[in-house]
Design a protein around this motif. Structure first.
Motif, PDB file in Angstrom:
ATOM      1  N   GLN A 295      52.701  39.906  48.772  1.00  0.00           N
ATOM      2  CA  GLN A 295      54.023  39.286  48.937  1.00  0.00           C
ATOM      3  C   GLN A 295      54.012  38.149  49.958  1.00  0.00           C
ATOM      4  O   GLN A 295      54.827  37.251  49.912  1.00  0.00           O
ATOM      5  CB  GLN A 295      55.048  40.323  49.391  1.00  0.00           C
ATOM      6  CG  GLN A 295      55.155  41.536  48.500  1.00  0.00           C
ATOM      7  CD  GLN A 295      56.022  41.290  47.297  1.00  0.00           C
ATOM      8  OE1 GLN A 295      56.429  40.159  47.041  1.00  0.00           O
ATOM      9  NE2 GLN A 295      56.291  42.333  46.537  1.00  0.00           N
ATOM     10  N   HIS A 496      74.165  38.710  51.873  1.00  0.00           N
ATOM     11  CA  HIS A 496      74.096  40.122  51.495  1.00  0.00           C
ATOM     12  C   HIS A 496      73.783  41.029  52.678  1.00  0.00           C
ATOM     13  O   HIS A 496      73.781  42.235  52.546  1.00  0.00           O
ATOM     14  CB  HIS A 496      73.080  40.326  50.365  1.00  0.00           C
ATOM     15  CG  HIS A 496      71.697  39.855  50.710  1.00  0.00           C
ATOM     16  ND1 HIS A 496      71.346  38.538  50.673  1.00  0.00           N
ATOM     17  CD2 HIS A 496      70.609  40.536  51.107  1.00  0.00           C
ATOM     18  CE1 HIS A 496      70.080  38.426  51.036  1.00  0.00           C
ATOM     19  NE2 HIS A 496      69.609  39.621  51.305  1.00  0.00           N
ATOM     20  N   ASP A 499      77.162  43.626  55.082  1.00  0.00           N
ATOM     21  CA  ASP A 499      77.636  45.007  55.122  1.00  0.00           C
ATOM     22  C   ASP A 499      76.577  45.997  55.579  1.00  0.00           C
ATOM     23  O   ASP A 499      76.776  47.197  55.532  1.00  0.00           O
ATOM     24  CB  ASP A 499      78.142  45.423  53.739  1.00  0.00           C
ATOM     25  CG  ASP A 499      79.387  44.649  53.376  1.00  0.00           C
ATOM     26  OD1 ASP A 499      80.216  44.457  54.269  1.00  0.00           O
ATOM     27  OD2 ASP A 499      79.503  44.219  52.210  1.00  0.00           O
ATOM     28  N   ARG A 500      75.440  45.484  56.038  1.00  0.00           N
ATOM     29  CA  ARG A 500      74.395  46.406  56.470  1.00  0.00           C
ATOM     30  C   ARG A 500      74.595  46.795  57.927  1.00  0.00           C
ATOM     31  O   ARG A 500      75.248  46.099  58.689  1.00  0.00           O
ATOM     32  CB  ARG A 500      73.031  45.748  56.325  1.00  0.00           C
ATOM     33  CG  ARG A 500      72.689  45.488  54.895  1.00  0.00           C
ATOM     34  CD  ARG A 500      71.237  45.152  54.782  1.00  0.00           C
ATOM     35  NE  ARG A 500      70.961  44.589  53.471  1.00  0.00           N
ATOM     36  CZ  ARG A 500      69.786  44.117  53.138  1.00  0.00           C
ATOM     37  NH1 ARG A 500      68.799  44.122  54.014  1.00  0.00           N
ATOM     38  NH2 ARG A 500      69.588  43.624  51.938  1.00  0.00           N
ATOM     39  N   LEU A 501      73.971  47.922  58.266  1.00  0.00           N
ATOM     40  CA  LEU A 501      73.951  48.351  59.664  1.00  0.00           C
ATOM     41  C   LEU A 501      72.634  47.894  60.292  1.00  0.00           C
ATOM     42  O   LEU A 501      71.637  47.735  59.584  1.00  0.00           O
ATOM     43  CB  LEU A 501      74.051  49.877  59.734  1.00  0.00           C
ATOM     44  CG  LEU A 501      75.407  50.456  59.359  1.00  0.00           C
ATOM     45  CD1 LEU A 501      75.319  51.967  59.243  1.00  0.00           C
ATOM     46  CD2 LEU A 501      76.457  50.076  60.386  1.00  0.00           C
ATOM     47  N   GLN A 504      69.282  49.304  59.293  1.00  0.00           N
ATOM     48  CA  GLN A 504      68.718  48.989  57.977  1.00  0.00           C
ATOM     49  C   GLN A 504      67.961  47.666  57.977  1.00  0.00           C
ATOM     50  O   GLN A 504      67.513  47.207  56.938  1.00  0.00           O
ATOM     51  CB  GLN A 504      69.842  48.955  56.928  1.00  0.00           C
ATOM     52  CG  GLN A 504      70.456  50.326  56.720  1.00  0.00           C
ATOM     53  CD  GLN A 504      71.808  50.285  56.065  1.00  0.00           C
ATOM     54  OE1 GLN A 504      72.517  49.296  56.137  1.00  0.00           O
ATOM     55  NE2 GLN A 504      72.186  51.382  55.433  1.00  0.00           N
TER      56      GLN A 504
ATOM     57  N   ALA B   2      60.330  40.897  48.383  1.00  0.00           N
ATOM     58  CA  ALA B   2      61.012  41.987  47.678  1.00  0.00           C
ATOM     59  C   ALA B   2      62.513  41.923  47.914  1.00  0.00           C
ATOM     60  O   ALA B   2      62.963  41.640  49.024  1.00  0.00           O
ATOM     61  CB  ALA B   2      60.475  43.318  48.170  1.00  0.00           C
ATOM     62  N   ALA B   4      65.715  43.597  48.618  1.00  0.00           N
ATOM     63  CA  ALA B   4      66.116  44.905  49.134  1.00  0.00           C
ATOM     64  C   ALA B   4      67.356  45.378  48.396  1.00  0.00           C
ATOM     65  O   ALA B   4      68.164  44.573  47.943  1.00  0.00           O
ATOM     66  CB  ALA B   4      66.402  44.805  50.621  1.00  0.00           C
ATOM     67  N   SER B   5      67.462  46.687  48.259  1.00  0.00           N
ATOM     68  CA  SER B   5      68.658  47.220  47.623  1.00  0.00           C
ATOM     69  C   SER B   5      69.849  46.981  48.546  1.00  0.00           C
ATOM     70  O   SER B   5      69.701  46.780  49.743  1.00  0.00           O
ATOM     71  CB  SER B   5      68.487  48.706  47.367  1.00  0.00           C
ATOM     72  OG  SER B   5      68.256  49.355  48.602  1.00  0.00           O
ATOM     73  N   HIS B   7      72.467  47.751  50.911  1.00  0.00           N
ATOM     74  CA  HIS B   7      72.847  48.843  51.810  1.00  0.00           C
ATOM     75  C   HIS B   7      74.301  48.634  52.206  1.00  0.00           C
ATOM     76  O   HIS B   7      74.717  47.531  52.480  1.00  0.00           O
ATOM     77  CB  HIS B   7      72.018  48.815  53.086  1.00  0.00           C
ATOM     78  CG  HIS B   7      70.555  48.888  52.841  1.00  0.00           C
ATOM     79  ND1 HIS B   7      69.910  50.065  52.629  1.00  0.00           N
ATOM     80  CD2 HIS B   7      69.634  47.916  52.775  1.00  0.00           C
ATOM     81  CE1 HIS B   7      68.636  49.815  52.453  1.00  0.00           C
ATOM     82  NE2 HIS B   7      68.438  48.527  52.525  1.00  0.00           N
TER      83      HIS B   7
END
Lengths: 673, 295
Positions: A295, A496, A499-501, A504, B2, B4-5, B7
């Motif tokens: 990657q 995106h 909304d993550r913490l 994460q 990748a 990421a899903s 969250h």
């Protein structure tokens, strides 16, 4: 080293895979097919970033697995014994005696309630055949062996009475008590000051030569590895991707990851920003069928996605896990040409500190009754610095030099004992946050060392970024959302993430959020407190690059605090060197890093470890800990290798001015420095 | 790279379901939560389940042993002990069920506030708290009850007040852990007000500790309430109450032990249930209760 090749290995790890069972019930590997041998007297380095499995491998060598881990396949042998087949009692006979471990934070591994001597005697009782009566003598011998000054006095002290470096030495002495054949060292110098680290590494080198012990040295720091190891194994995502002699791995790394890792390390001799390695390693079980590095690899082909490369032996004897080892040499090892120095106008200072002093001493109750000021010597004193608009000032010094204390005072979190903090156009700032106006607060922002600590674990990224936007600009609703998105874009994170913490996100992503939060206020000045020292090297390079881009586009001034001289060099226009809360030297970065320099700067620069097998640190000053600054005279008087005489003890040295605003505070004339 | 899903922060209901599932996944937690649910159900539906009228006195059935008609026998007035035990927790659960949230709220707020402010005010307050805690609780409580009388309107505020004081301690300790962290320093450096810092930085991080503390306080409060009833300061007869029932029946314990055993069973099963649930809740939320010894 050549003659050891024929000897049977002391530690032999064969096709070892270790993993844990995930929530889904699938076994996720953290180590995959590791093949490593360490021969008697040899010193092997295990290098890699956090999560690469290097510590797990080192612990597996002594037959230890962290909770939840289990062996999937392969074996680890020590002197021919299968370490995972031994009983507890048999393991006890080997661990600590024939095979000793030195952990990262020895201050925490020493028992705080026992004197050093008692702890060493216990190690002797457990791991040596020496009669009880001879323990006292042996304890002093051991402490002498690790070059601790006044060993009999040290034996009578408690761990907290020793400095970090001395604690580490005491831990090494304890490991030596059983006269081990092999020593496992897990990041033994991480967290120590540069000079202390250099001294400890020299000690380890000497000990290895004296005793003929084998060493397995785990570190993320290629500079340290370069100093003590004969051979290096580069770990990535639980695999050994490159193995070879230290010289070959550092000079001509034949794996794209090793090459990228080397390129991302800031070098003292190079004023350019290091080259960032984008992306992050796959999580356990996420590596897929192909190469684990695919990657992030610039030379990956179609075949790399589908087939996992085998560990192939090169003509030089090095082993590499790459389909395209022959093409690795074409990858860039250095940042592209100079990105162009920014021109900083001298006249308009954004921040000026005038004779700033800070004291942690609080007046006692009697002093308060009689209205007396505390008489202790201030922790930080006589700091006079002016910072131009858009300029970056690097503040360097060892721990306890007052770098972070100065930042706290500028941010208004710590009241100064004296002096002025002036912000351009606003005059003198009130000393405490509570008294500052919102606009004054907005203009100065702070970024902390560890994003795990500086981001509220219970808030989403959107909520974290909304805090300054609401407070300073009163944004809400759609406007707030758009601004948050733009901020995330500016630190190269997508919408995106909103909304993550924080839990994460990876370490680098978290620090980007912290950077975005500081820039949300549209500040004129950003205070960076060791912002990259909690990050992996490749991530550090990306964050440095981000900080550089942001200051270029917004003309923001930085005060950049770090203990890492190479990192400071890469980002700073000017550098100030601090010792015991006093300025020693200040000037343009190029001038500070070249001669003439203050004796302390010289000591610091000499102790820097470079990922280069041919450079040795120059250790000139004694490694003695200092608790508080001297009341009179030069702050560096107790450790200075070029001390002139009594005048250094009594008189504060004068500022010696050189060219281009380069000033050194020393009794020695400028020409002789 | 990748992808990421996505969250997302779990919603309140998702978290509630998750924590409940975590509690019931542990045997002790499942037993505890089962006991508590059982008692809550009894408190609500008890009147419909009780086979006899709890105040029906029958002079012919005084102090009978257990039988097919009266499972736990009868008391000194010939009332059915089983029916009275079924209903014996209602008053206690009602009073403590109201007083516990009040205690956690006021104690929690005061604790967080002084934990944030710190300094001399904090020192002085904590000494006052120590002084309060050093007095036997029954003495303090009796003083107020003797002054203002019994009854729910006195008992609820009294229990809420006294049991809020140890909550101050816990909230302050939890706050101290959080205040030292950099994100609170960052909020202070930005210039946020104290209330904003409490609301958005401290409360979300202290909430779990308070929740567990609330569960623990509830069981202590139940014990206190039953003790007051036992001493005659709780509910007034003929309302059935475990504490009062034990007090009434203890004189005849040697020949009618079921009169004491039944309410003891009721009270202890509820308290054990609450304690088991609180411990499982603490583990589910990731709080180490062993570190924070109950005051």
């Amino acid at each position: 080293m050549k003659d050891t090749m024929t000897v049977d290995p002391l530690i032999r790890v064969r096709d070892l895979s270790i993993g844990f069972t995930g929530r889904s019930g699938i076994t996720l590997p953290v180590l995959r097919n590791i093949d490593v041998a360490v021969r008697p007297g040899e010193s092997l380095g295990l290098v890699g970033e956090s999560g690469s499995g290097k510590s797990t491998l080192a612990l597996a060598m002594m037959g230890y697995l962290k909770h939840g881990l289990r062996v999937i396949g392969g074996e680890a042998r020590y002197a021919g014994l299968d370490m995972f087949a031994l009983t507890r009692r048999e393991l006890e006979g080997i661990r600590g005696g024939r095979l000793a471990l030195i952990p990262q934070n020895s201050g925490q591994s020493l028992t705080p309630t026992l004197r050093i001597g008692a702890q060493l005697s216990e190690a002797l009782r457990l791991h040596s055949k020496l009669p009880e009566g001879e323990h006292a003598v042996r304890v002093v011998e051991l402490l002498e062996q690790v070059r601790l000054p006044d060993p009999s006095a040290i034996a009578g002290r408690y761990p907290h009475e020793l400095s970090g470096g001395q604690q580490q030495r005491a831990a090494i002495a304890m490991a030596l008590a059983g006269e081990p054949e092999a020593l496992l060292l897990d990041e033994p110098t991480t967290g120590l000051d540069v000079t202390t680290q250099a001294h400890v590494l020299e000690l380890l080198r000497d000990l290895a030569a004296e005793t003929g012990m084998a060493m397995v040295y785990v570190s993320h720091d290629l500079g340290a590895i370069a100093r003590v190891c004969d051979r290096v194994v580069v770990m990535y995502a639980g695999e050994a991707v490159l193995e070879g002699t230290t010289r070959e791995v550092l000079r001509n790394p034949r794996h794209p990851y090793a090459r990228g890792l080397l390129a991302s390390i800031p070098k003292l001799a190079d004023a350019r920003l290091p080259l960032a390695l984008d992306g992050r390693p796959p999580a356990p079980g996420q590596a897929g069928a192909g190469c684990a590095f695919v990657q992030r690899c610039a030379i990956a082909g179609e075949g790399c996605r589908t087939a996992r490369p085998e560990l192939a032996t090169l003509p030089s004897g090095a082993r590499v896990r790459c389909h395209h080892a022959d093409r690795v040499g074409s990858l860039p090892a250095r940042a592209p040409a100079e990105t162009g120095r920014r021109v900083i106008a001298e006249s308009d200072a954004i921040l000026s500190l005038g004779d700033l002093s800070i004291s942690y001493a609080r007046p006692g109750i009697l002093d308060q009754l009689f209205g007396r000021r505390p008489t202790a010597t201030p922790t930080v004193d006589g700091i006079t610095i002016a910072l131009a608009k858009g300029e970056t000032l690097g503040l360097v010094g060892e721990s306890g030099s007052g770098k972070s204390t100065i930042l706290k005072a500028v941010a208004g979190l710590l009241p100064p004992a004296g002096g002025r903090i002036e912000l351009a156009g606003d005059g003198a700032l009130p000393p405490l946050v509570d008294d500052r106006r919102p606009d004054q607060l907005r203009r100065v922002q702070l970024i902390f060392q560890n994003p795990d600590e500086s981001l509220n674990p219970r808030q989403t990224i959107a909520e974290i970024l909304a805090q300054p936007l609401r407070l300073y600009f009163g944004l809400s609703g759609e406007a707030l959302r758009q601004r948050t998105e733009a901020l995330l874009e500016s630190v190269r994170l997508g919408a995106h993430y909103m909304d993550r913490l924080p839990s994460q996100l990876s370490g680098g992503e978290k620090q980007r959020v912290a950077v975005a939060r500081a820039f949300a206020a549209e500040p004129d000045l950003v205070l960076c407190d060791e912002v990259t020292s909690a990050l992996d090297v490749s991530v550090q390079a990306a964050v440095l690059d981000l900080l550089d881009q942001l200051r270029r586009s917004r003309n923001t001034a930085y005060v950049f605090v770090s203990h890492d001289l190479a990192v400071v060099r890469a980002l700073s226009d000017r550098v100030a060197v601090l010792y015991q809360g006093r300025l020693c030297e200040i000037g343009p970065a190029a001038a500070v890093y070249a001669a003439p320099s203050h004796p302390y700067t010289e000591v610091l620069l000499g102790a820097v470890l470079e990922p280069d097998p041919d450079t040795a640190p120059r250790l000139t000053a004694a490694d003695i800990p200092e608790r508080s600054p001297p009341a009179r005279g030069c702050p560096f008087q107790r450790r200075c290798p070029r001390k002139l005489g009594p005048q250094c003890d009594t008189d504060m040295p004068p500022w010696r001015r050189g060219k281009g605003g380069h000033s050194i505070r020393c009794h020695i004339p400028h020409e002789q420095l | 790279m990748a992808v990421a899903s996505i969250h997302r922060r779990p919603s309140f209901t998702a978290r509630f379901v998750g924590v409940t599932a975590d509690i019931t996944a542990r045997p002790s937690g499942a037993i505890g939560l089962g006991l508590v649910t059982f008692h809550l159900m009894l408190a609500i539906f008890g009147p419909w389940l009780a086979p006899y009228d709890y105040k029906a006195v029958d002079a012919n059935l005084i102090l009978q042993g257990p039988s097919g008609l009266h499972w736990f026998g009868t008391d000194h007035l010939g009332r059915d002990t089983f029916s009275r035990t079924l209903l014996g927790g209602r008053e206690a659960i009602l009073v403590t069920g109201i007083a516990t949230p009040i205690a956690v709220l006021w104690g929690g707020f005061v604790g967080i506030f002084f934990g944030l402010v710190g300094g001399k005010i904090d020192d002085v307050l904590m000494r006052v708290v120590d002084a309060f805690l050093s007095l036997p609780w029954i003495l303090k409580m009796l003083l107020l009850i003797v002054t203002f009388g019994t009854g729910i309107e006195v008992l609820i505020p009294t229990l809420a007040f006294f049991y809020g004081i140890p909550v101050i301690r816990i909230a302050r300790a939890a706050t101290h852990d959080v205040v030292a962290r950099d994100f609170v320093q960052a909020a202070r450096a930005r210039g946020h007000g104290k209330m904003t810092i409490i609301r958005s930085e401290l409360l979300p991080n202290v909430r779990d500790a308070l929740l567990v503390e609330g569960a623990m306080r509830w069981s202590w409060m139940l014990l206190a309430f039953s003790s007051l009833s036992f001493l005659g300061f709780g509910v007034s007869p003929p309302t059935p109450d475990w504490g009062l029932m034990i007090a009434d029946a203890r004189g005849y314990m040697s020949f009618a032990p079921s009169g004491v055993l039944a309410p003891v069973l009721g009270l202890s099963s509820l308290i054990i249930g609450i304690n088991l649930t609180a411990d499982a809740l603490a583990k589910a939320l990731g709080i180490d209760r062993a570190q924070k010894a109950p005051v």
